[in-house]
Scaffold this active site. Structure first.
Site, short mmCIF file in Angstrom:
data_model
loop_
_atom_site.label_atom_id
_atom_site.label_comp_id
_atom_site.label_asym_id
_atom_site.label_seq_id
_atom_site.Cartn_x
_atom_site.Cartn_y
_atom_site.Cartn_z
CB SER A 33 -0.87 0.05 1.26
OG SER A 33 -1.67 -1.08 1.37
CG HIS A 64 -3.26 -2.50 -3.27
ND1 HIS A 64 -2.30 -3.45 -3.04
CD2 HIS A 64 -3.44 -1.85 -2.11
CE1 HIS A 64 -1.92 -3.36 -1.78
NE2 HIS A 64 -2.59 -2.40 -1.19
CG HIS A 86 -4.43 -7.35 0.90
ND1 HIS A 86 -4.50 -6.53 -0.19
CD2 HIS A 86 -3.37 -6.92 1.63
CE1 HIS A 86 -3.54 -5.62 -0.13
NE2 HIS A 86 -2.82 -5.84 0.96
CE1 TYR A 88 -8.16 -5.83 2.37
CE2 TYR A 88 -6.20 -6.38 3.66
CZ TYR A 88 -6.84 -5.59 2.71
OH TYR A 88 -6.16 -4.59 2.10
CD GLU A 89 -8.03 -7.53 -2.05
OE1 GLU A 89 -8.51 -7.09 -3.10
OE2 GLU A 89 -6.82 -7.81 -1.91
CB ALA A 116 1.60 0.04 4.55
CG MET A 217 -4.04 -6.13 7.59
SD MET A 217 -5.42 -5.09 7.10
CE MET A 217 -5.60 -4.06 8.57
CB SER A 218 0.23 -8.26 3.05
OG SER A 218 1.27 -7.38 3.44
CG ASN A 241 -0.61 2.86 11.46
OD1 ASN A 241 -0.45 2.37 10.35
ND2 ASN A 241 -1.04 2.17 12.48
CG HIS A 253 -6.59 2.50 3.30
ND1 HIS A 253 -5.63 1.50 3.41
CD2 HIS A 253 -6.71 2.75 1.98
CE1 HIS A 253 -5.21 1.17 2.19
NE2 HIS A 253 -5.84 1.92 1.31
N1 HPA Z 1 -2.30 -2.62 11.42
C1 HPA Z 1 -2.41 -3.54 10.46
N2 HPA Z 1 -2.06 -3.32 9.21
C2 HPA Z 1 -1.58 -2.12 8.91
C3 HPA Z 1 -1.44 -1.11 9.87
C4 HPA Z 1 -1.83 -1.38 11.20
O1 HPA Z 1 -1.75 -0.53 12.10
N3 HPA Z 1 -0.92 -0.02 9.24
C5 HPA Z 1 -0.74 -0.39 7.94
N4 HPA Z 1 -1.14 -1.65 7.74
#
Ligand code: HPA
Length: 278
Positions: A33, A64, A86, A88-89, A116, A217-218, A241, A253
């Site tokens: 991302s 993406h 991903h 989660y999709e 990310a 998440m990847s 973050n 996001h």
């Molecule tokens: N958590 C999970 N996935 C992420 C985060 C997060 O804080 N930031 C970017 N991808």
């Protein structure tokens, strides 16, 4: 949606790519991302949208794009995934990792994965870049291992070793690349969760106790499939973050995409420098 991807399906997708290219890619790259920029720098690019390939799922996330970019970077033949798939999709683990399987059948020997991530380590700040030295396969621990189902014996063993998922030599090269370019490179363990909800403060306290430095998440399923097929893996997280352990801030996001702008040039420099050394 079927449960497992077969070798025949993988080879059908690989053949469809082979018909469109004249080079033999050596290095695969998965850009996370907000980290898409490097794909634009590929020379003599051939673009292959995922939806043109048999059995391929299509990425649905903002930020993406969803295509392979095949060409040269730093003099190496590369296949870059501009956008990943991903879990989660709603796709199966087989679909999520199909691009890595296809790369393996195309003869790609090394995989660079970027993502990310949320910074779990209290010393990390948004904009930091972290070399992934190991991973916590939380998805796999709860039954979502991408290698479940019939083993693809032609590619790798039933019970592959994961004692060194991230290649030690590539890790060293990344450290040296950062030092040469005056970049601060953090290091640590990446924990892979399914998402798409971000973590609760309790989740994050758990992850910190479990030894995670970053969470996302990847990456974890892709790295496992890559190692199963004997690829050498380099992993870099961009910290978008800070983990919110006390519930005082929220994660969005947009924040992830925005931090990508600061992180991208650093990740690019490291990956290009490692590529040159290969
Ligand atoms: N958590 C999970 N996935 C992420 C985060 C997060 O804080 N930031 C970017 N991808």
């Amino acid at each position: 949606m079927q449960k497992f991807i077969s070798l025949t399906q993988i080879d059908e997708a690989a053949d469809a790519i082979r018909k469109k290219i004249s080079i033999q890619p050596q290095v695969g790259m998965i850009l996370g991302s907000g980290l898409n920029g490097l794909a634009e720098a590929v020379q003599n690019p051939i673009y292959i949208p995922y939806h043109e390939l048999p059995h391929f799922p299509v990425s649905t996330v903002q930020g993406h794009i969803g295509r392979f970019v095949i060409g040269e970077l730093e003099g190496k033949a590369v296949v870059v995934m501009q956008g990943r798939i991903h879990y989660y999709e709603g796709y199966t683990m087989g679909e999520v990792t199909l691009p890595v399987r296809v790369m393996q059948r195309l003869g790609v020997h090394s995989l660079f994965v970027t993502n990310a991530a949320g910074g779990v380590n209290e010393n990390f700040a948004p904009g930091d870049v972290m070399l992934i030295t190991d991973q916590l396969n939380l998805m796999g621990m709860s039954g979502l291992n991408p290698l479940m189902g019939p083993n693809l014996d032609e590619i790798g063993p039933r019970f592959p070793d994961m004692s060194q998922v991230y290649d030690r030599v590539y890790c060293d090269w990344a450290r040296q690349a950062a030092a040469e370019n005056n970049l601060t490179l953090r290091e640590g363990v990446y924990a892979g969760l399914s998402g798409p909800s971000f973590e609760s403060p309790a989740d994050l306290r758990f992850l910190r106790l479990a030894g995670a430095d970053a969470v996302g998440m990847s990456t974890v399923p892709e790295a496992i499939v890559a190692r199963h097929g004997g690829m050498r893996v380099l992993g870099i997280s961009g910290v978008s973050n800070k983990a919110n352990l006390d519930g005082s801030t929220i994660t969005t996001h947009d924040e992830v995409i925005e931090a990508g702008r600061v992180i991208t040039p650093k990740v690019e420099t490291i990956l290009r420098t490692v590529l040159r050394r290969m």
